[in-house]
Structure formats: C-alpha cells, structure tokens
Scaffold this motif. Sequence first.
Motif, PDB file in Angstrom:
ATOM      1  N   ALA A   7      17.482  18.697 -11.253  1.00 50.46           N
ATOM      2  CA  ALA A   7      17.400  19.944 -10.498  1.00 50.46           C
ATOM      3  C   ALA A   7      18.766  20.284  -9.910  1.00 50.46           C
ATOM      4  CB  ALA A   7      16.370  19.798  -9.390  1.00 50.46           C
ATOM      5  N   TYR A   8      19.018  21.544  -9.797  1.00 47.50           N
ATOM      6  CA  TYR A   8      20.224  21.993  -9.124  1.00 47.50           C
ATOM      7  C   TYR A   8      19.817  23.001  -8.079  1.00 47.50           C
ATOM      8  CZ  TYR A   8      19.817  26.194 -11.966  1.00 47.50           C
ATOM      9  OH  TYR A   8      19.352  27.326 -12.554  1.00 47.50           O
ATOM     10  N   TYR A   9      20.578  23.110  -7.035  1.00 49.45           N
ATOM     11  CA  TYR A   9      20.210  23.992  -5.940  1.00 49.45           C
ATOM     12  C   TYR A   9      20.672  25.417  -6.187  1.00 49.45           C
ATOM     13  CZ  TYR A   9      19.602  25.779  -1.249  1.00 49.45           C
ATOM     14  OH  TYR A   9      19.217  26.520  -0.177  1.00 49.45           O
ATOM     15  N   ALA A  10      21.879  25.567  -6.750  1.00 52.14           N
ATOM     16  CA  ALA A  10      22.435  26.890  -6.956  1.00 52.14           C
ATOM     17  C   ALA A  10      23.355  26.881  -8.171  1.00 52.14           C
ATOM     18  CB  ALA A  10      23.212  27.337  -5.720  1.00 52.14           C
ATOM     19  N   ARG A  45      21.050  31.098  -5.413  1.00 54.05           N
ATOM     20  CA  ARG A  45      20.203  29.933  -5.206  1.00 54.05           C
ATOM     21  C   ARG A  45      18.970  29.997  -6.096  1.00 54.05           C
ATOM     22  NH1 ARG A  45      22.573  31.259  -0.468  1.00 54.05           N
ATOM     23  NH2 ARG A  45      23.776  29.594   0.539  1.00 54.05           N
ATOM     24  N   ARG A  46      18.601  28.882  -6.664  1.00 50.64           N
ATOM     25  CA  ARG A  46      17.491  28.851  -7.611  1.00 50.64           C
ATOM     26  C   ARG A  46      16.164  29.080  -6.911  1.00 50.64           C
ATOM     27  NH1 ARG A  46      15.601  23.643 -11.038  1.00 50.64           N
ATOM     28  NH2 ARG A  46      15.027  23.043  -8.938  1.00 50.64           N
ATOM     29  N   ASP A  77      15.184  30.882  -4.127  1.00 48.65           N
ATOM     30  CA  ASP A  77      14.764  32.212  -3.691  1.00 48.65           C
ATOM     31  C   ASP A  77      15.626  33.336  -4.231  1.00 48.65           C
ATOM     32  OD1 ASP A  77      16.190  31.971  -0.295  1.00 48.65           O
ATOM     33  OD2 ASP A  77      17.093  31.839  -2.288  1.00 48.65           O
ATOM     34  N   GLY A  78      16.605  33.009  -5.064  1.00 49.68           N
ATOM     35  CA  GLY A  78      17.449  34.052  -5.637  1.00 49.68           C
ATOM     36  C   GLY A  78      18.435  34.656  -4.662  1.00 49.68           C
ATOM     37  N   SER A  79      18.572  34.057  -3.488  1.00 50.69           N
ATOM     38  CA  SER A  79      19.520  34.610  -2.526  1.00 50.69           C
ATOM     39  C   SER A  79      20.948  34.375  -3.016  1.00 50.69           C
ATOM     40  CB  SER A  79      19.320  33.983  -1.150  1.00 50.69           C
ATOM     41  OG  SER A  79      19.526  32.587  -1.201  1.00 50.69           O
ATOM     42  N   THR A  80      21.834  35.255  -2.620  1.00 49.49           N
ATOM     43  CA  THR A  80      23.211  35.198  -3.103  1.00 49.49           C
ATOM     44  C   THR A  80      24.193  35.036  -1.946  1.00 49.49           C
ATOM     45  OG1 THR A  80      23.363  37.606  -3.024  1.00 49.49           O
ATOM     46  CG2 THR A  80      22.679  36.621  -5.110  1.00 49.49           C
ATOM     47  N   GLN A  81      25.374  34.583  -2.286  1.00 49.91           N
ATOM     48  CA  GLN A  81      26.429  34.412  -1.301  1.00 49.91           C
ATOM     49  C   GLN A  81      27.758  34.758  -1.960  1.00 49.91           C
ATOM     50  OE1 GLN A  81      25.996  30.725   0.784  1.00 49.91           O
ATOM     51  NE2 GLN A  81      27.862  31.000   2.002  1.00 49.91           N
ATOM     52  N   TYR A  82      28.640  35.366  -1.182  1.00 50.24           N
ATOM     53  CA  TYR A  82      29.929  35.799  -1.712  1.00 50.24           C
ATOM     54  C   TYR A  82      31.051  35.369  -0.779  1.00 50.24           C
ATOM     55  CZ  TYR A  82      27.167  38.869  -4.700  1.00 50.24           C
ATOM     56  OH  TYR A  82      26.267  39.357  -5.620  1.00 50.24           O
ATOM     57  N   TRP A 121      23.780  22.603  -1.590  1.00 52.48           N
ATOM     58  CA  TRP A 121      23.345  23.459  -0.483  1.00 52.48           C
ATOM     59  C   TRP A 121      24.419  24.450  -0.073  1.00 52.48           C
ATOM     60  CZ3 TRP A 121      18.899  24.300   2.208  1.00 52.48           C
ATOM     61  CH2 TRP A 121      19.032  24.950   3.433  1.00 52.48           C
ATOM     62  N   HIS A 122      25.627  23.963   0.148  1.00 47.42           N
ATOM     63  CA  HIS A 122      26.746  24.851   0.471  1.00 47.42           C
ATOM     64  C   HIS A 122      27.362  25.315  -0.848  1.00 47.42           C
ATOM     65  CE1 HIS A 122      26.380  23.813   4.672  1.00 47.42           C
ATOM     66  NE2 HIS A 122      26.378  22.544   4.354  1.00 47.42           N
ATOM     67  N   CYS A 123      26.755  26.339  -1.390  1.00 50.47           N
ATOM     68  CA  CYS A 123      27.016  26.634  -2.807  1.00 50.47           C
ATOM     69  C   CYS A 123      28.380  27.257  -3.083  1.00 50.47           C
ATOM     70  CB  CYS A 123      25.896  27.480  -3.393  1.00 50.47           C
ATOM     71  SG  CYS A 123      25.607  29.054  -2.582  1.00 50.47           S
ATOM     72  N   LEU A 124      29.130  27.595  -2.054  1.00 51.87           N
ATOM     73  CA  LEU A 124      30.485  28.071  -2.289  1.00 51.87           C
ATOM     74  C   LEU A 124      31.512  26.945  -2.195  1.00 51.87           C
ATOM     75  CD1 LEU A 124      30.675  31.548  -0.501  1.00 51.87           C
ATOM     76  CD2 LEU A 124      30.404  31.042  -2.926  1.00 51.87           C
ATOM     77  N   THR A 125      31.041  25.735  -1.894  1.00 53.58           N
ATOM     78  CA  THR A 125      31.975  24.612  -1.794  1.00 53.58           C
ATOM     79  C   THR A 125      31.489  23.344  -2.494  1.00 53.58           C
ATOM     80  OG1 THR A 125      31.014  24.011   0.351  1.00 53.58           O
ATOM     81  CG2 THR A 125      32.994  25.401   0.380  1.00 53.58           C
ATOM     82  N   ASP A 126      30.196  23.138  -2.580  1.00 54.71           N
ATOM     83  CA  ASP A 126      29.651  21.887  -3.140  1.00 54.71           C
ATOM     84  C   ASP A 126      29.417  22.016  -4.634  1.00 54.71           C
ATOM     85  OD1 ASP A 126      27.569  21.087  -0.243  1.00 54.71           O
ATOM     86  OD2 ASP A 126      29.730  20.957  -0.584  1.00 54.71           O
TER      87      ASP A 126
END
Length: 120
Positions: free
Chosen positions: A30-33, A52-53, A55-60, A101-106
């Motif tokens: 499994a992957y988180y994002a 994110r897998r 809920d589909g939420s996004t981050q920029y 979890w911290h998908c812009l860094t991890d």
Amino acid sequence: QVQLVESGGGSVQPGGSLRLSCAASGFGAAYYAIGWFRQAPGKEREGVSCIRRTDGSTQYAVSVEGRFSISKDNAENTVYLQMNNLKPEDTAVYYCTTAGWHCLTDFTSWGQGTQVTVSS
C-alpha cells in the motif's frame, strides 16, 4: 515492486503549458499518496504536488499553487500533472513518486524523471 514511468516533458516558452503523465504499476504494498517532485541542477529536491489514495485530497507547493493541477485516473493507474503559466524557475527534472503521510517530502519510490525546460 512499484514502477513509475514519466512522460510529457519538453521545452516551452514562459507562459506555456505542459501535461506530465505517470504510468504506475506493480503496487505490491500500500502507498499513502502519489505525486511529483522536481530537482533543478544544484538545487534541493522540491515536492511539487501529491494526491492521497484514501480520499483523493491534493496538496501543492506554494510555488506552483494556482498554476499546476494534479489528477489521477484510477482505471488507468495514471497520474497527471497539468502545468500552466510556466515560468523559467519551473525548469527541472520532474519525477513521479509514491509518498507517505507528508506527501510533499516523504518520497518512497520514484521513476527516472522527465525534463521540463522553460525558456524564451
């Protein structure tokens, strides 16, 4: 083992647009994002965007918010990065990556990258 293959890079003038694609396969765990980071010569790796897998939420990243848009086609296991109003400072190699979890860094696994050059 996850495989991520990027495409869609190229050279554009400032103000132009590109769409990057990432074909993903081999998700044994499994992957988180999933998302994108970039790296320019002599600079640190920078997380650009992720989705994110669960809920589909996004981050920029602040530097691209309002100009870039990430989306995911679950049926095709493909992630897209629509890049509009490109600036010279967007020039970098862009990598598709799975992330925690911290998908812009991890970042956990990434592809070979695709070059984006913005220049007049």
